[in-house]
Design an enzyme around this catalytic site. Sequence first.
Site, short mmCIF file in Angstrom:
data_model
loop_
_atom_site.label_atom_id
_atom_site.label_comp_id
_atom_site.label_asym_id
_atom_site.label_seq_id
_atom_site.Cartn_x
_atom_site.Cartn_y
_atom_site.Cartn_z
N TYR A 70 86.48 115.95 9.75
CA TYR A 70 88.02 117.43 9.53
C TYR A 70 88.01 117.23 8.53
O TYR A 70 88.89 116.46 8.79
CB TYR A 70 88.51 117.24 11.48
CG TYR A 70 87.49 117.90 12.37
CD1 TYR A 70 87.94 119.23 12.68
CD2 TYR A 70 87.05 116.41 13.05
CE1 TYR A 70 87.11 119.05 14.50
CE2 TYR A 70 86.48 117.27 14.19
CZ TYR A 70 86.35 117.89 14.56
OH TYR A 70 85.11 118.39 15.63
N TYR A 90 76.53 125.65 15.70
CA TYR A 90 76.77 124.90 14.53
C TYR A 90 76.14 123.23 14.80
O TYR A 90 75.74 122.82 13.30
CB TYR A 90 78.11 124.59 14.29
CG TYR A 90 79.20 124.12 13.88
CD1 TYR A 90 79.20 125.24 12.48
CD2 TYR A 90 79.22 123.22 13.39
CE1 TYR A 90 80.13 125.17 11.11
CE2 TYR A 90 79.68 122.49 12.50
CZ TYR A 90 80.11 123.32 10.97
OH TYR A 90 80.77 122.71 10.15
N GLY A 104 80.46 123.78 22.80
CA GLY A 104 81.18 124.87 21.94
C GLY A 104 80.60 125.03 21.50
O GLY A 104 80.85 126.01 20.49
N GLN A 142 78.54 118.04 19.37
CA GLN A 142 80.29 119.06 18.96
C GLN A 142 80.41 119.95 20.77
O GLN A 142 79.65 121.11 20.46
CB GLN A 142 81.29 119.56 18.20
CG GLN A 142 82.07 119.95 18.85
CD GLN A 142 83.16 119.31 19.51
OE1 GLN A 142 83.25 117.62 18.98
NE2 GLN A 142 83.70 119.05 19.98
#
Length: 241
Positions: A179, A147, A143, A141
């Site tokens: 999510y 993570y 950005g 992902q």
Amino acid sequence: MARVAVVTGGTRGIGHAISVALKDAGYKVAANYAGNDEAAAKFKAETGIPVYKWNVASFAECKEGLATVAAELGAIDVVVNNAGITRDATLHKMSAEQWGAVIDTDLTSAFNMCRSVIEGMRERAYGRIVNIASINGQKGQMGQANYSAAKAGLIGFTRALAQEGASKGITVNVIAPGYINTEMVAAVPQPVLDKIIATIPVGRLGKAEEIARAVVFLAAEDAGFITGSTLTINGGQYIAA
Ligand code: NDP
């Protein structure tokens, strides 16, 4: 006798739901947390589940915290490595601190926790380890290089430890949530969230309870033939091989 389960980050969000679901399934649960005493006290009052404060990024704190849990609740049968943080930035703006904090909290924590319980599990020939990764560890992902790397690392860690534990009655599996409607996702600006929801075929965010029920499934005694698996729970947003 009830089996003992430890849930890291077990007082809020997905971990809160996991702690409650394991308790409802008959486990003696210890819910770890980092520093939000108010949320932990509220959680304890509402659920009756004991809470234990330590930083999962610290090996020494994990070792000591788990020894306390074992002394108070009994030998640890189940570990759910759920605690996690984000420190988002594109790589050209990411600091070494942002990188390190996420790797330490989201990946090294699994080593810290598992290393501290694995010998006991091997001696007793029983263990269930469930790691909570992320869709963003599967697909990457922007950005979130820190993570995504930590969560992808957790998947590799799971696969290796599953092989090591298999002959000793220890299963190790990883759940990759999409999510889920928690505070972590509430921090995402609404316009970004709307765009994300538009990419989820089921058409909504997931619920913490939908992750918790999978943890209970993987933690069960009769799940002994399931090990090294990555269980994707993301409303169809990313369908991995
Ligand atoms: P929350 O931010 O709602 O809760 C995080 C929990 O982890 C809190 O209990 C917090 O304790 C604890 N925690 C954070 N850092 C540490 C630490 N260093 N030591 C011990 N405990 C710590 O997170 P979520 O419920 O949203 O996420 C849970 C897991 O699921 C994470 O690993 C996350 O990466 C993963 N995930 C979440 C998704 C989502 O959509 N929400 C999607 C995919 C994966 P305290 O209350 O004291 O701060």
